[in-house]
Design an enzyme around this catalytic site. Structure first.
Site, PDB file in Angstrom:
ATOM      1  N   GLY A  22       0.875  -1.114   0.079  1.00 56.36           N
ATOM      2  CA  GLY A  22       0.153  -0.072   0.161  1.00 56.36           C
ATOM      3  C   GLY A  22       0.656   1.336  -0.052  1.00 56.36           C
ATOM      4  O   GLY A  22       0.261   2.330   0.042  1.00 56.36           O
ATOM      5  N   SER A  23       2.190   1.121  -0.079  1.00 55.89           N
ATOM      6  CA  SER A  23       3.102   2.377  -0.018  1.00 55.89           C
ATOM      7  C   SER A  23       2.930   3.219  -1.369  1.00 55.89           C
ATOM      8  O   SER A  23       3.039   2.371  -2.193  1.00 55.89           O
ATOM      9  CB  SER A  23       4.560   1.846   0.427  1.00 55.89           C
ATOM     10  OG  SER A  23       4.944   1.037  -0.824  1.00 55.89           O
ATOM     11  N   ASP A  24       2.950   4.521  -1.251  1.00 57.91           N
ATOM     12  CA  ASP A  24       2.826   5.283  -2.304  1.00 57.91           C
ATOM     13  C   ASP A  24       3.698   6.668  -1.956  1.00 57.91           C
ATOM     14  O   ASP A  24       4.331   6.662  -0.994  1.00 57.91           O
ATOM     15  CB  ASP A  24       1.500   5.746  -2.763  1.00 57.91           C
ATOM     16  CG  ASP A  24       0.658   6.348  -1.614  1.00 57.91           C
ATOM     17  OD1 ASP A  24       1.025   7.135  -1.053  1.00 57.91           O
ATOM     18  OD2 ASP A  24      -0.817   5.771  -1.578  1.00 57.91           O
ATOM     19  N   TYR A  31      -3.533  -0.750   6.888  1.00 52.67           N
ATOM     20  CA  TYR A  31      -4.788  -0.823   6.411  1.00 52.67           C
ATOM     21  C   TYR A  31      -5.746  -1.141   7.323  1.00 52.67           C
ATOM     22  O   TYR A  31      -5.634  -2.187   7.861  1.00 52.67           O
ATOM     23  CB  TYR A  31      -4.705  -1.703   5.300  1.00 52.67           C
ATOM     24  CG  TYR A  31      -4.498  -1.443   3.959  1.00 52.67           C
ATOM     25  CD1 TYR A  31      -4.106  -0.177   3.637  1.00 52.67           C
ATOM     26  CD2 TYR A  31      -4.133  -2.430   2.816  1.00 52.67           C
ATOM     27  CE1 TYR A  31      -3.479   0.228   2.572  1.00 52.67           C
ATOM     28  CE2 TYR A  31      -3.810  -1.903   1.644  1.00 52.67           C
ATOM     29  CZ  TYR A  31      -3.394  -0.913   1.439  1.00 52.67           C
ATOM     30  OH  TYR A  31      -2.858  -0.189   0.041  1.00 52.67           O
ATOM     31  N   LYS A 217       3.051   2.978  -8.794  1.00 51.99           N
ATOM     32  CA  LYS A 217       3.046   4.338  -8.020  1.00 51.99           C
ATOM     33  C   LYS A 217       4.167   5.102  -8.512  1.00 51.99           C
ATOM     34  O   LYS A 217       5.223   4.530  -8.620  1.00 51.99           O
ATOM     35  CB  LYS A 217       3.037   4.021  -6.430  1.00 51.99           C
ATOM     36  CG  LYS A 217       1.937   3.497  -5.661  1.00 51.99           C
ATOM     37  CD  LYS A 217       0.668   3.942  -5.844  1.00 51.99           C
ATOM     38  CE  LYS A 217      -0.382   3.452  -5.115  1.00 51.99           C
ATOM     39  NZ  LYS A 217      -1.809   4.033  -5.068  1.00 51.99           N
ATOM     40  N   ASP A 245      -0.004   6.310 -10.858  1.00 53.17           N
ATOM     41  CA  ASP A 245      -0.644   6.921  -9.676  1.00 53.17           C
ATOM     42  C   ASP A 245       0.172   7.806  -8.922  1.00 53.17           C
ATOM     43  O   ASP A 245       1.064   7.298  -8.344  1.00 53.17           O
ATOM     44  CB  ASP A 245      -1.399   5.822  -8.811  1.00 53.17           C
ATOM     45  CG  ASP A 245      -2.471   6.459  -7.639  1.00 53.17           C
ATOM     46  OD1 ASP A 245      -2.414   7.685  -7.588  1.00 53.17           O
ATOM     47  OD2 ASP A 245      -2.915   5.692  -7.080  1.00 53.17           O
ATOM     48  N   ASN A 247      -0.813   9.704  -6.315  1.00 54.21           N
ATOM     49  CA  ASN A 247      -1.348  10.141  -5.132  1.00 54.21           C
ATOM     50  C   ASN A 247      -1.271  11.414  -4.658  1.00 54.21           C
ATOM     51  O   ASN A 247      -0.848  11.714  -3.527  1.00 54.21           O
ATOM     52  CB  ASN A 247      -0.592   9.145  -4.042  1.00 54.21           C
ATOM     53  CG  ASN A 247      -1.095   7.406  -4.352  1.00 54.21           C
ATOM     54  OD1 ASN A 247      -0.540   6.967  -4.842  1.00 54.21           O
ATOM     55  ND2 ASN A 247      -2.339   7.469  -3.632  1.00 54.21           N
ATOM     56  N   GLU A 271      -3.137   9.048 -12.458  1.00 54.39           N
ATOM     57  CA  GLU A 271      -4.334   9.082 -11.488  1.00 54.39           C
ATOM     58  C   GLU A 271      -3.628  10.171 -10.407  1.00 54.39           C
ATOM     59  O   GLU A 271      -2.415  10.000 -10.028  1.00 54.39           O
ATOM     60  CB  GLU A 271      -4.216   7.677 -11.184  1.00 54.39           C
ATOM     61  CG  GLU A 271      -5.354   7.452  -9.835  1.00 54.39           C
ATOM     62  CD  GLU A 271      -5.420   6.214  -9.445  1.00 54.39           C
ATOM     63  OE1 GLU A 271      -5.870   5.884  -8.490  1.00 54.39           O
ATOM     64  OE2 GLU A 271      -5.197   4.976 -10.276  1.00 54.39           O
ATOM     65  N   GLU A 303     -10.770   8.839  -6.104  1.00 57.21           N
ATOM     66  CA  GLU A 303     -10.677   7.946  -5.027  1.00 57.21           C
ATOM     67  C   GLU A 303     -10.687   8.726  -3.699  1.00 57.21           C
ATOM     68  O   GLU A 303     -11.522   8.175  -2.540  1.00 57.21           O
ATOM     69  CB  GLU A 303      -9.688   6.956  -4.847  1.00 57.21           C
ATOM     70  CG  GLU A 303      -8.271   7.610  -4.513  1.00 57.21           C
ATOM     71  CD  GLU A 303      -6.981   6.570  -4.457  1.00 57.21           C
ATOM     72  OE1 GLU A 303      -6.636   6.432  -3.290  1.00 57.21           O
ATOM     73  OE2 GLU A 303      -6.664   6.030  -5.527  1.00 57.21           O
ATOM     74  N   ASP A 326     -14.938   5.622  -5.195  1.00 54.15           N
ATOM     75  CA  ASP A 326     -14.766   4.723  -4.127  1.00 54.15           C
ATOM     76  C   ASP A 326     -15.912   4.400  -3.274  1.00 54.15           C
ATOM     77  O   ASP A 326     -16.680   5.343  -3.035  1.00 54.15           O
ATOM     78  CB  ASP A 326     -13.706   5.709  -3.187  1.00 54.15           C
ATOM     79  CG  ASP A 326     -13.220   4.801  -1.884  1.00 54.15           C
ATOM     80  OD1 ASP A 326     -12.095   4.270  -1.897  1.00 54.15           O
ATOM     81  OD2 ASP A 326     -14.018   4.806  -0.892  1.00 54.15           O
ATOM     82  N   HIS A 353     -11.993   2.613  -7.708  1.00 53.52           N
ATOM     83  CA  HIS A 353     -10.636   2.333  -6.576  1.00 53.52           C
ATOM     84  C   HIS A 353     -11.011   1.408  -5.813  1.00 53.52           C
ATOM     85  O   HIS A 353     -12.261   1.186  -5.473  1.00 53.52           O
ATOM     86  CB  HIS A 353     -10.594   3.853  -5.820  1.00 53.52           C
ATOM     87  CG  HIS A 353      -9.707   3.509  -4.753  1.00 53.52           C
ATOM     88  ND1 HIS A 353      -9.978   3.818  -3.422  1.00 53.52           N
ATOM     89  CD2 HIS A 353      -8.361   3.358  -4.779  1.00 53.52           C
ATOM     90  CE1 HIS A 353      -9.012   3.514  -2.752  1.00 53.52           C
ATOM     91  NE2 HIS A 353      -8.095   3.347  -3.486  1.00 53.52           N
ATOM     92  N   ALA A 354     -10.231   0.521  -5.555  1.00 47.84           N
ATOM     93  CA  ALA A 354     -10.328  -0.566  -4.763  1.00 47.84           C
ATOM     94  C   ALA A 354      -8.657  -0.985  -4.191  1.00 47.84           C
ATOM     95  O   ALA A 354      -8.046  -0.143  -4.036  1.00 47.84           O
ATOM     96  CB  ALA A 354     -10.671  -1.871  -5.600  1.00 47.84           C
ATOM     97  N   GLY A 355      -8.861  -2.033  -3.490  1.00 45.64           N
ATOM     98  CA  GLY A 355      -7.535  -2.275  -2.429  1.00 45.64           C
ATOM     99  C   GLY A 355      -7.904  -2.187  -1.247  1.00 45.64           C
ATOM    100  O   GLY A 355      -8.927  -2.519  -0.723  1.00 45.64           O
ATOM    101  N   GLU A 384     -10.194  -1.931 -10.230  1.00 48.10           N
ATOM    102  CA  GLU A 384      -8.760  -2.161  -9.536  1.00 48.10           C
ATOM    103  C   GLU A 384      -8.717  -3.422  -8.860  1.00 48.10           C
ATOM    104  O   GLU A 384      -9.816  -3.666  -8.021  1.00 48.10           O
ATOM    105  CB  GLU A 384      -8.516  -0.857  -8.753  1.00 48.10           C
ATOM    106  CG  GLU A 384      -6.880  -1.048  -8.030  1.00 48.10           C
ATOM    107  CD  GLU A 384      -6.436   0.186  -7.295  1.00 48.10           C
ATOM    108  OE1 GLU A 384      -5.491   0.502  -7.287  1.00 48.10           O
ATOM    109  OE2 GLU A 384      -7.581   0.997  -7.064  1.00 48.10           O
TER     110      GLU A 384
END
Length: 433
Positions: A22-24, A31, A217, A245, A247, A271, A303, A326, A353-355, A384
């Site tokens: 999940g790092s960006d 999470y 990312k 993406d 972010n 994105e 998102e 989202d 958007h998902a995850g 996603e």
């Protein structure tokens, strides 16, 4: 007549930060979910949640508890008969609204409660959420949408026309999804905290599993972004899609400068290239990216768009070529319906958007409904997919050859396993001791 007799809230967190999942360019978190259970007088339990990134989840839990009195004691039939009045009881609470309005923690808490009600309604009907929505009469769906502040872009009559037209060919579209699944892309290959060799290995593995669209990312040093992008492009070849993406990390001019470099690897979209609320900035970037790539790359965002009004403006300003919704950033299913209808009115494809925790489980239903009754085609549409934490849900997503398979269990696929709640409840769960 089913009555909601109690609202229970759980602070559930998963230790994902240590692994870099999940790092960006901005976020590296654990999470988490503000998880809601609606107990009823003999019926099923409605479940819903909003996603957070670790610290602060307790704030969203507190916001749900502050709003819970609007839900507790109400019958499902009462809510279904006056959906906009119910929605406004949450979004227009005469004191809590000041904390938004219709944005941030208070709105995310609204989404958790609203989604739990919809889960309960679908369970009572014995249908998965996508089917519950797709088979609903047009007038009921239109009556669900609060058109306040968006009638300059979408009227109830226009929404009804879109939904009525969506009935044409619905059976054929459903048969296609049952046969082939829903198109997807994976973000699991390109988290910013992953080293190059892990990116290479994950990309190779995802390609072998059937994914032909992958997202990475960006927003670090531009030379690092380009190097990692070249690795992914080399593994997937020239025909697969590569999305990026940022972010929100760039200023507008920084975004344009970065994309002038990253255009080398033929990105399909960029994105969140700048601040989520900067509608005019996104529009300027969209024009520049179109010129840089001859129209091959587009801007995607949504998102963390706070509400339907932001989406209205993004569409009116021609700021996006892909709209990302989202499931729980906004006020639940009711507001997402407005967003899907706005996208259809403006002819912009929706790629949810998902995850996170359970977002894949949620948005598969929304994307399927969109295809069946609103957008009605798959051109440019993908959901996603991130391969994290699905095992904690009783009805986890299923994929095959890079496509989502249709969920069949009644409800919104939002129910967590009791043992997962017990293990990861913060701070007393064994995972956090």
């Amino acid at each position: 007549m089913t009555t909601i007799v109690d609202v229970e809230v759980h602070d559930v967190r998963f230790p994902t930060a240590a692994s870099g999942d999940g790092s960006d360019a901005i976020n590296r978190g654990d999470y988490s979910a503000t998880y809601v259970e609606l107990a009823t007088d003999g019926g099923p339990t409605g479940t819903g949640f909003t996603f957070t990134n670790g610290r602060g989840n307790e704030i969203t839990c507190a916001a749900v508890r502050a709003l819970a009195h609007h839900v507790r004691g109400r019958t499902v039939a009462e809510i279904a008969a006056e959906p906009v009045a119910f929605w406004r009881s949450l979004t227009a609470d005469v004191q809590l609204r000041w904390l938004g309005p219709e944005k941030g923690v208070i709105h995310m808490a609204t989404g958790a409660l609203v989604n739990a009600v919809w889960d309960l309604r679908a369970k009572l009907a014995g249908k998965p959420m996508w089917r519950f929505l797709a088979e609903a009469p047009t007038d009921e769906l239109v009556a669900t949408v609060d058109f306040h502040h968006i009638t300059d872009a979408l009227t109830p009559d226009e929404a009804a026309a879109i939904l009525d037209k969506g009935r044409d060919g619905l059976g054929d579209r459903l048969a296609g999804l049952e046969r082939d699944g829903f198109p997807s892309y994976t973000t699991s290959v390109g988290w910013l905290g992953y080293p190059d060799e892990r990116v290479r290995a994950l990309t190779r593995d995802a390609y072998a599993q059937g994914w032909r669209a992958m997202k990475m990312k960006v927003g670090g040093r531009i030379e690092d972004d380009l190097r990692r992008a070249r690795i992914i492009r080399a593994e997937i070849g020239p025909d697969a899609l590569l999305m990026m993406d940022a972010n929100q990390v760039w200023d507008v001019d920084e975004a344009i400068a970065a994309m002038s470099v990253l255009a080398e690897v033929d990105p399909y979209w960029i994105e969140e290239p700048t601040h989520a609320d900067d509608v005019l900035g996104h529009a300027r970037i969209a024009r520049a990216v179109t010129e840089l790539t001859g129209g091959r790359c587009r801007v995607a965002t949504g998102e963390v768009a706070a509400n339907k009004v932001i989406f209205k403006q993004l569409l009116q300003a021609e700021a996006i070529g892909v709209m990302q919704i989202d499931a729980c950033r906004v006020g639940g299913v009711d507001e997402v319906l407005a967003e899907l209808l706005l996208a259809a009115k403006f002819g912009v494809p929706v790629c949810p958007h998902a995850g996170g925790v359970g977002l894949c489980e949620y948005v598969q239903h929304l994307a399927i409904f969109d295809h069946l009754r609103v957008g009605t085609n798959l051109d440019g549409r993908m959901v996603e997919y991130v391969d994290h934490l699905h095992e904690h849900f009783t009805d986890p997503v299923r994929t095959r050859d890079g496509r989502y398979l249709l969920p069949t269990a009644p409800g919104y696929s939002a129910t967590m396993r009791p043992e997962s709640i017990a293990q990861f409840r913060f701070p007393e769960g064994p995972a956090w001791r």
